[in-house]
Motif scaffolding. Structure first.
Motif, PDB file in Angstrom:
ATOM      1  N   SER A  93       0.991  -1.260  -0.129  1.00  0.00           N
ATOM      2  CA  SER A  93      -0.110  -0.010   0.005  1.00  0.00           C
ATOM      3  C   SER A  93       0.885   1.214   0.021  1.00  0.00           C
ATOM      4  O   SER A  93       0.488   2.370  -0.035  1.00  0.00           O
ATOM      5  CB  SER A  93      -0.922   0.043   1.366  1.00  0.00           C
ATOM      6  OG  SER A  93      -0.017   0.064   2.414  1.00  0.00           O
ATOM      7  N   THR A 130      -5.314  -1.060  -7.135  1.00  0.00           N
ATOM      8  CA  THR A 130      -6.671  -1.002  -6.468  1.00  0.00           C
ATOM      9  C   THR A 130      -6.842  -0.391  -5.283  1.00  0.00           C
ATOM     10  O   THR A 130      -5.631   0.466  -4.923  1.00  0.00           O
ATOM     11  CB  THR A 130      -7.219  -2.491  -6.708  1.00  0.00           C
ATOM     12  OG1 THR A 130      -8.925  -2.655  -6.129  1.00  0.00           O
ATOM     13  CG2 THR A 130      -6.555  -3.175  -5.636  1.00  0.00           C
ATOM     14  N   SER A 131      -7.718  -0.542  -4.692  1.00  0.00           N
ATOM     15  CA  SER A 131      -7.677   0.048  -3.141  1.00  0.00           C
ATOM     16  C   SER A 131      -8.420  -0.992  -2.140  1.00  0.00           C
ATOM     17  O   SER A 131      -9.145  -2.074  -2.663  1.00  0.00           O
ATOM     18  CB  SER A 131      -8.674   1.178  -2.936  1.00  0.00           C
ATOM     19  OG  SER A 131      -9.767   1.201  -3.622  1.00  0.00           O
ATOM     20  N   THR A 132      -7.882  -0.929  -1.019  1.00  0.00           N
ATOM     21  CA  THR A 132      -8.437  -1.706   0.192  1.00  0.00           C
ATOM     22  C   THR A 132      -9.028  -0.928   0.998  1.00  0.00           C
ATOM     23  O   THR A 132      -9.008   0.338   1.201  1.00  0.00           O
ATOM     24  CB  THR A 132      -7.264  -2.766   0.884  1.00  0.00           C
ATOM     25  OG1 THR A 132      -6.385  -1.704   1.399  1.00  0.00           O
ATOM     26  CG2 THR A 132      -6.559  -3.369   0.034  1.00  0.00           C
ATOM     27  N   ALA A 133     -10.454  -1.529   1.512  1.00  0.00           N
ATOM     28  CA  ALA A 133     -11.113  -0.613   2.587  1.00  0.00           C
ATOM     29  C   ALA A 133     -11.480  -1.625   3.736  1.00  0.00           C
ATOM     30  O   ALA A 133     -11.696  -2.710   3.467  1.00  0.00           O
ATOM     31  CB  ALA A 133     -12.423  -0.227   1.942  1.00  0.00           C
ATOM     32  N   SER A 134     -11.531  -0.856   4.855  1.00  0.00           N
ATOM     33  CA  SER A 134     -11.888  -1.571   6.177  1.00  0.00           C
ATOM     34  C   SER A 134     -12.899  -0.677   6.824  1.00  0.00           C
ATOM     35  O   SER A 134     -12.836   0.507   6.726  1.00  0.00           O
ATOM     36  CB  SER A 134     -10.913  -1.979   6.839  1.00  0.00           C
ATOM     37  OG  SER A 134     -10.127  -0.889   7.463  1.00  0.00           O
ATOM     38  N   THR A 135     -13.798  -1.210   7.783  1.00  0.00           N
ATOM     39  CA  THR A 135     -14.610  -0.533   8.397  1.00  0.00           C
ATOM     40  C   THR A 135     -14.559  -1.029  10.039  1.00  0.00           C
ATOM     41  O   THR A 135     -14.421  -2.304  10.248  1.00  0.00           O
ATOM     42  CB  THR A 135     -16.204  -0.491   8.176  1.00  0.00           C
ATOM     43  OG1 THR A 135     -16.130  -0.108   6.799  1.00  0.00           O
ATOM     44  CG2 THR A 135     -16.938   0.235   8.915  1.00  0.00           C
ATOM     45  N   GLN A 145     -13.834   4.405   9.093  1.00  0.00           N
ATOM     46  CA  GLN A 145     -13.664   4.091   7.767  1.00  0.00           C
ATOM     47  C   GLN A 145     -12.381   4.118   7.376  1.00  0.00           C
ATOM     48  O   GLN A 145     -11.793   5.435   7.421  1.00  0.00           O
ATOM     49  CB  GLN A 145     -14.784   4.523   6.767  1.00  0.00           C
ATOM     50  CG  GLN A 145     -15.988   3.797   6.935  1.00  0.00           C
ATOM     51  CD  GLN A 145     -17.273   4.433   6.227  1.00  0.00           C
ATOM     52  OE1 GLN A 145     -17.003   5.119   5.283  1.00  0.00           O
ATOM     53  NE2 GLN A 145     -18.239   3.875   6.396  1.00  0.00           N
ATOM     54  N   ASN A 146     -11.659   3.307   6.654  1.00  0.00           N
ATOM     55  CA  ASN A 146     -10.392   3.248   6.142  1.00  0.00           C
ATOM     56  C   ASN A 146     -10.190   3.048   4.679  1.00  0.00           C
ATOM     57  O   ASN A 146     -10.726   1.715   4.466  1.00  0.00           O
ATOM     58  CB  ASN A 146      -9.488   2.741   7.016  1.00  0.00           C
ATOM     59  CG  ASN A 146      -7.734   2.875   6.746  1.00  0.00           C
ATOM     60  OD1 ASN A 146      -7.507   4.045   6.212  1.00  0.00           O
ATOM     61  ND2 ASN A 146      -7.005   1.967   6.563  1.00  0.00           N
ATOM     62  N   SER A 147      -9.576   3.701   3.828  1.00  0.00           N
ATOM     63  CA  SER A 147      -9.299   3.263   2.612  1.00  0.00           C
ATOM     64  C   SER A 147      -7.702   3.598   2.150  1.00  0.00           C
ATOM     65  O   SER A 147      -7.358   4.671   2.431  1.00  0.00           O
ATOM     66  CB  SER A 147     -10.325   3.806   1.557  1.00  0.00           C
ATOM     67  OG  SER A 147      -9.927   3.378   0.323  1.00  0.00           O
ATOM     68  N   GLU A 148      -7.223   2.552   1.481  1.00  0.00           N
ATOM     69  CA  GLU A 148      -5.826   2.874   1.137  1.00  0.00           C
ATOM     70  C   GLU A 148      -5.683   2.429  -0.440  1.00  0.00           C
ATOM     71  O   GLU A 148      -6.208   1.247  -0.426  1.00  0.00           O
ATOM     72  CB  GLU A 148      -4.847   2.609   2.134  1.00  0.00           C
ATOM     73  CG  GLU A 148      -4.763   1.320   2.433  1.00  0.00           C
ATOM     74  CD  GLU A 148      -3.735   0.922   3.637  1.00  0.00           C
ATOM     75  OE1 GLU A 148      -3.451  -0.314   3.591  1.00  0.00           O
ATOM     76  OE2 GLU A 148      -3.282   1.920   4.114  1.00  0.00           O
ATOM     77  N   CYS A 179      -3.802   0.057  -3.022  1.00  0.00           N
ATOM     78  CA  CYS A 179      -3.031  -1.336  -3.137  1.00  0.00           C
ATOM     79  C   CYS A 179      -2.322  -1.453  -4.512  1.00  0.00           C
ATOM     80  O   CYS A 179      -3.009  -1.595  -5.636  1.00  0.00           O
ATOM     81  CB  CYS A 179      -3.934  -2.349  -2.777  1.00  0.00           C
ATOM     82  SG  CYS A 179      -3.132  -4.043  -2.873  1.00  0.00           S
TER      83      CYS A 179
END
Length: 77
Positions: free
Chosen positions: A13, A32-37, A48-51, A53
């Protein structure tokens, strides 16, 4: 680079690490991007986090010159 030529794959990332791999001959295969909640503290709102990849690949020759493990070494100084 053809799929059958890919010998080693790296995912990061960090754009600095991705650029380091690219400098050493690796190829960028996919972005692409990865996301988590995190909803543990839902009464304050979900976190919420997005970064980004970056997925990179190398042929056998390139990965022998600059292996995946070398790309993730931390430099202090």
């Amino acid at each position: 680079m053809e799929l059958e030529d890919i010998f080693q794959v790296a995912k990061t990332s960090s754009d600095n690490i991705a650029n380091n791999f690219l400098t050493h001959g690796w190829k960028l295969l996919y972005v692409t991007s990865t996301a988590s909640t995190d909803d543990r503290y839902l009464n304050y709102g979900a976190y919420q986090n997005s970064e980004p990849c970056f997925v990179l690949g190398a042929t056998k020759e390139i990965s022998e010159k600059y292996p995946r493990s070398k790309g993730f070494e931390r430099l202090y100084g």
